[in-house]
Design a protein around this motif. Structure first.
Motif, PDB file in Angstrom:
ATOM      1  N   UNK A 198     -39.317  74.540   5.733  1.00 23.76           N
ATOM      2  CA  UNK A 198     -38.558  75.393   6.468  1.00 23.76           C
ATOM      3  C   UNK A 198     -37.100  74.941   6.860  1.00 23.76           C
ATOM      4  N   UNK A 199     -36.822  73.580   6.925  1.00 25.64           N
ATOM      5  CA  UNK A 199     -35.507  73.229   7.466  1.00 25.64           C
ATOM      6  C   UNK A 199     -34.585  73.382   6.094  1.00 25.64           C
ATOM      7  N   UNK A 200     -35.373  73.191   4.903  1.00 27.14           N
ATOM      8  CA  UNK A 200     -34.550  73.142   3.703  1.00 27.14           C
ATOM      9  C   UNK A 200     -34.193  74.638   3.467  1.00 27.14           C
ATOM     10  N   UNK A 246     -31.378  82.492  -5.428  1.00 25.90           N
ATOM     11  CA  UNK A 246     -30.309  81.331  -5.186  1.00 25.90           C
ATOM     12  C   UNK A 246     -31.366  80.265  -4.726  1.00 25.90           C
ATOM     13  N   UNK A 247     -32.160  80.650  -3.517  1.00 25.12           N
ATOM     14  CA  UNK A 247     -33.024  79.909  -2.926  1.00 25.12           C
ATOM     15  C   UNK A 247     -34.167  79.344  -3.885  1.00 25.12           C
ATOM     16  N   UNK A 305     -32.696  71.341  -3.551  1.00 19.38           N
ATOM     17  CA  UNK A 305     -33.271  70.840  -2.543  1.00 19.38           C
ATOM     18  C   UNK A 305     -34.536  71.601  -2.033  1.00 19.38           C
ATOM     19  N   UNK A 306     -34.495  72.876  -1.852  1.00 21.00           N
ATOM     20  CA  UNK A 306     -35.577  73.714  -1.571  1.00 21.00           C
ATOM     21  C   UNK A 306     -36.922  73.368  -2.585  1.00 21.00           C
ATOM     22  N   UNK A 365     -43.346  69.254  -2.725  1.00 24.29           N
ATOM     23  CA  UNK A 365     -44.029  68.043  -1.931  1.00 24.29           C
ATOM     24  C   UNK A 365     -45.288  68.772  -1.412  1.00 24.29           C
ATOM     25  N   UNK A 366     -45.411  69.968  -1.614  1.00 25.67           N
ATOM     26  CA  UNK A 366     -46.863  70.969  -1.056  1.00 25.67           C
ATOM     27  C   UNK A 366     -47.942  70.823  -2.216  1.00 25.67           C
TER      28      UNK A 366
END
Length: 203
Positions: free
Chosen positions: A130-132, A167-168, A173-174, A180-181
């Motif tokens: 969420x922060x990413x 883009x996301x 980074x995202x 990691x999940x």
């Protein structure tokens, strides 16, 4: 907070009508229900699929709506537009960030999580993913829903435009944070994209 998620196929020529019913009929009725906290309506013109998510302060308030004639009335409003019987699922809201109400595109991911690692999944999404996402251009809203009995999770991110959503998807980074999940899952996630037709999340 809790959520009721409904999914259904809509008659292909009635997708706009179904969205209007949600906006002009379902939403005002929901505002009259104790504990109502929000409504999100998503549609995919390519598949004629609709997803609705209603948010509630407590599980008891959500269940009270199911026990009353409220749910029956809302389904009756939609009956003429439905091409399939809707499926319903009750979920706990484990993360919610509503940055602004203008999002137009949505990415919905469905996960089957290792039951022993469900808490780790929630923490990783809340503290890393969420922060990413928040740092990405055009990010609007992030939501994580959990069905602990089935070890199932649903994440929803809303974006200002299709370009921002794409883009996301390619952001290093995202993508890293989302990877990691993967160690916490039984199967790869199912990814879907939608238009955002109704978005209201109350404080």
């Amino acid at each position: 907070m809790y959520a009721r998620m409904m999914q259904a196929l809509i008659k292909s020529d009635m997708l706009d009508t179904a969205a209007a019913i949600c906006r002009d009929g379902v939403l005002p009725a929901a505002h009259q229900q104790p504990g109502f906290k929000g409504l999100i309506v998503l549609t995919d013109p390519a598949t004629a699929k609709m997803v609705t998510i209603t948010l509630w302060t407590t599980e008891a308030m959500m269940r009270a709506g199911e026990a009353s004639d409220y749910m029956e009335q809302q389904l009756a409003r939609m009956a003429s537009a439905l091409a399939s019987s809707p499926t319903q699922e009750a979920l706990a809201v484990r993360a919610l960030e509503a940055a602004h109400p203008n999002a137009m595109q949505a990415r919905l991911l469905s996960y089957q999580v290792n039951p022993l690692l469900l808490d780790d999944f929630v923490a990783t999404f809340r503290d890393e993913v969420l922060p990413a996402a928040r740092r990405e251009h055009g990010f609007g809203t992030g939501l994580l829903l959990i069905n602990p009995t089935a070890a199932r999770a649903v994440s929803l991110t809303l974006w200002d435009s299709e370009a921002d959503l794409e883009g996301g998807q390619i952001s290093g980074d995202l993508r890293t944070r989302l990877s990691h999940l993967s160690r916490l899952l039984i199967n790869p996630p199912v990814r879907e994209t939608f238009n955002v037709d109704v978005l209201e999340i109350l404080p």
